[in-house]
Write a protein that holds these residues in place. Structure first.
Motif, PDB file in Angstrom:
ATOM      1  N   UNK A 161       0.666  -1.100  -0.086  1.00 17.40           N
ATOM      2  CA  UNK A 161       0.199  -0.282   0.125  1.00 17.40           C
ATOM      3  C   UNK A 161       0.906   1.127  -0.081  1.00 17.40           C
ATOM      4  N   UNK A 162       1.714   1.192   0.698  1.00 17.04           N
ATOM      5  CA  UNK A 162       2.813   2.563   0.928  1.00 17.04           C
ATOM      6  C   UNK A 162       3.414   2.529  -0.455  1.00 17.04           C
ATOM      7  N   UNK A 163       3.731   1.482  -1.068  1.00 17.93           N
ATOM      8  CA  UNK A 163       4.459   1.539  -2.631  1.00 17.93           C
ATOM      9  C   UNK A 163       3.383   2.301  -3.511  1.00 17.93           C
ATOM     10  N   UNK A 164       2.091   1.796  -3.470  1.00 14.52           N
ATOM     11  CA  UNK A 164       1.091   2.206  -4.349  1.00 14.52           C
ATOM     12  C   UNK A 164       1.038   3.741  -4.080  1.00 14.52           C
ATOM     13  N   UNK A 165       0.843   4.308  -2.919  1.00 14.54           N
ATOM     14  CA  UNK A 165       0.697   5.410  -2.376  1.00 14.54           C
ATOM     15  C   UNK A 165       1.975   6.444  -2.960  1.00 14.54           C
ATOM     16  N   UNK A 166       3.314   5.916  -2.809  1.00 12.56           N
ATOM     17  CA  UNK A 166       4.354   6.636  -3.545  1.00 12.56           C
ATOM     18  C   UNK A 166       4.454   6.911  -4.914  1.00 12.56           C
ATOM     19  N   UNK A 167       3.771   5.632  -5.610  1.00  7.43           N
ATOM     20  CA  UNK A 167       3.887   5.997  -7.022  1.00  7.43           C
ATOM     21  C   UNK A 167       2.832   7.126  -7.425  1.00  7.43           C
ATOM     22  N   UNK A 189      -3.567  15.716  -1.228  1.00  3.88           N
ATOM     23  CA  UNK A 189      -3.328  14.345  -1.580  1.00  3.88           C
ATOM     24  C   UNK A 189      -3.835  13.256  -0.923  1.00  3.88           C
ATOM     25  N   UNK A 190      -4.040  13.542   0.332  1.00  2.00           N
ATOM     26  CA  UNK A 190      -4.384  12.477   1.368  1.00  2.00           C
ATOM     27  C   UNK A 190      -5.910  11.882   0.982  1.00  2.00           C
ATOM     28  N   UNK A 191      -6.771  12.686   0.507  1.00  3.41           N
ATOM     29  CA  UNK A 191      -8.099  12.004   0.072  1.00  3.41           C
ATOM     30  C   UNK A 191      -8.112  11.197  -1.142  1.00  3.41           C
ATOM     31  N   UNK A 192      -7.195  11.589  -2.002  1.00 11.28           N
ATOM     32  CA  UNK A 192      -7.005  11.145  -3.446  1.00 11.28           C
ATOM     33  C   UNK A 192      -6.317   9.775  -3.093  1.00 11.28           C
ATOM     34  N   UNK A 193      -5.442   9.562  -2.376  1.00 13.02           N
ATOM     35  CA  UNK A 193      -4.567   8.307  -2.127  1.00 13.02           C
ATOM     36  C   UNK A 193      -5.352   7.481  -1.169  1.00 13.02           C
ATOM     37  N   UNK A 194      -6.202   7.985  -0.320  1.00 15.32           N
ATOM     38  CA  UNK A 194      -6.827   7.190   0.517  1.00 15.32           C
ATOM     39  C   UNK A 194      -8.184   6.554  -0.395  1.00 15.32           C
ATOM     40  N   UNK A 195      -8.740   7.153  -1.158  1.00 17.00           N
ATOM     41  CA  UNK A 195      -9.623   6.493  -2.025  1.00 17.00           C
ATOM     42  C   UNK A 195      -8.928   5.404  -3.047  1.00 17.00           C
ATOM     43  N   UNK A 199      -5.156  -0.509   8.253  1.00 19.01           N
ATOM     44  CA  UNK A 199      -4.247  -0.779   7.275  1.00 19.01           C
ATOM     45  C   UNK A 199      -3.874   1.029   6.767  1.00 19.01           C
ATOM     46  N   UNK A 200      -4.854   1.636   6.365  1.00 16.53           N
ATOM     47  CA  UNK A 200      -4.753   2.971   5.871  1.00 16.53           C
ATOM     48  C   UNK A 200      -4.045   3.844   6.921  1.00 16.53           C
ATOM     49  N   UNK A 201      -4.640   3.657   8.258  1.00 10.54           N
ATOM     50  CA  UNK A 201      -3.887   4.433   9.289  1.00 10.54           C
ATOM     51  C   UNK A 201      -2.221   4.107   9.324  1.00 10.54           C
ATOM     52  N   UNK A 202      -2.050   2.749   9.529  1.00 11.39           N
ATOM     53  CA  UNK A 202      -0.506   2.506   9.248  1.00 11.39           C
ATOM     54  C   UNK A 202       0.161   2.874   8.143  1.00 11.39           C
ATOM     55  N   UNK A 203      -0.242   2.906   6.889  1.00 10.18           N
ATOM     56  CA  UNK A 203       0.338   3.410   5.827  1.00 10.18           C
ATOM     57  C   UNK A 203       0.516   4.913   5.804  1.00 10.18           C
ATOM     58  N   UNK A 204      -0.656   5.615   6.474  1.00 11.39           N
ATOM     59  CA  UNK A 204      -0.281   7.059   6.381  1.00 11.39           C
ATOM     60  C   UNK A 204       0.802   7.472   7.495  1.00 11.39           C
ATOM     61  N   UNK A 205       0.824   6.800   8.393  1.00 11.16           N
ATOM     62  CA  UNK A 205       1.998   6.902   9.527  1.00 11.16           C
ATOM     63  C   UNK A 205       3.168   6.702   8.783  1.00 11.16           C
ATOM     64  N   UNK A 206       3.303   5.865   7.980  1.00 12.52           N
ATOM     65  CA  UNK A 206       4.787   5.569   7.357  1.00 12.52           C
ATOM     66  C   UNK A 206       5.005   6.465   6.391  1.00 12.52           C
ATOM     67  N   UNK A 207       4.034   6.977   5.418  1.00 15.41           N
ATOM     68  CA  UNK A 207       4.245   8.081   4.528  1.00 15.41           C
ATOM     69  C   UNK A 207       4.389   9.577   5.143  1.00 15.41           C
ATOM     70  N   UNK A 208       3.845   9.777   6.230  1.00 13.26           N
ATOM     71  CA  UNK A 208       4.346  10.977   7.136  1.00 13.26           C
ATOM     72  C   UNK A 208       5.662  10.921   7.920  1.00 13.26           C
ATOM     73  N   UNK A 209       6.247   9.703   7.702  1.00  7.09           N
ATOM     74  CA  UNK A 209       7.589   9.449   8.335  1.00  7.09           C
ATOM     75  C   UNK A 209       7.197   9.435   9.835  1.00  7.09           C
TER      76      UNK A 209
END
Length: 76
Positions: free
Chosen positions: A17-23, A34-40, A60-70
């Motif tokens: 999920x993090x890789x998809x979001x980064x792409x 960008x958060x709303x678009x990525x979440x959807x 899963x979304x919460x965990x992925x968001x924490x990783x994206x926000x570092x």
């Protein structure tokens, strides 16, 4: 110490999920616009790929968001 297959699968899914979001971001910052678009996008990916229930998708979304926000690091 051995990890359970369930936790291993969860980590791999979050990593994907993090890789998809980064792409999707392509170098842009992870902000409110960008958060709303990525979440959807991630939510639809989870529905299609794994048919997860709403609470699991939210986790899963919460965990992925924490990783994206570092705020945390995923060790796989």
């Amino acid at each position: 110490m051995a990890e359970y297959s369930q936790s291993w699968r969860k980590k791999l899914r979050i990593k994907l999920l993090v890789e998809i979001a980064q792409q999707e971001l392509k170098g842009e910052s992870y902000d409110e616009n960008n958060m709303r678009r990525i979440r959807e996008k991630l939510d639809s990916e989870m529905k299609v790929r794994w048919n997860l229930i709403k609470n699991t998708r939210k986790d899963y979304l919460e965990r992925a968001e924490k990783i994206l926000r570092k705020e945390c690091v995923l060790n796989v």
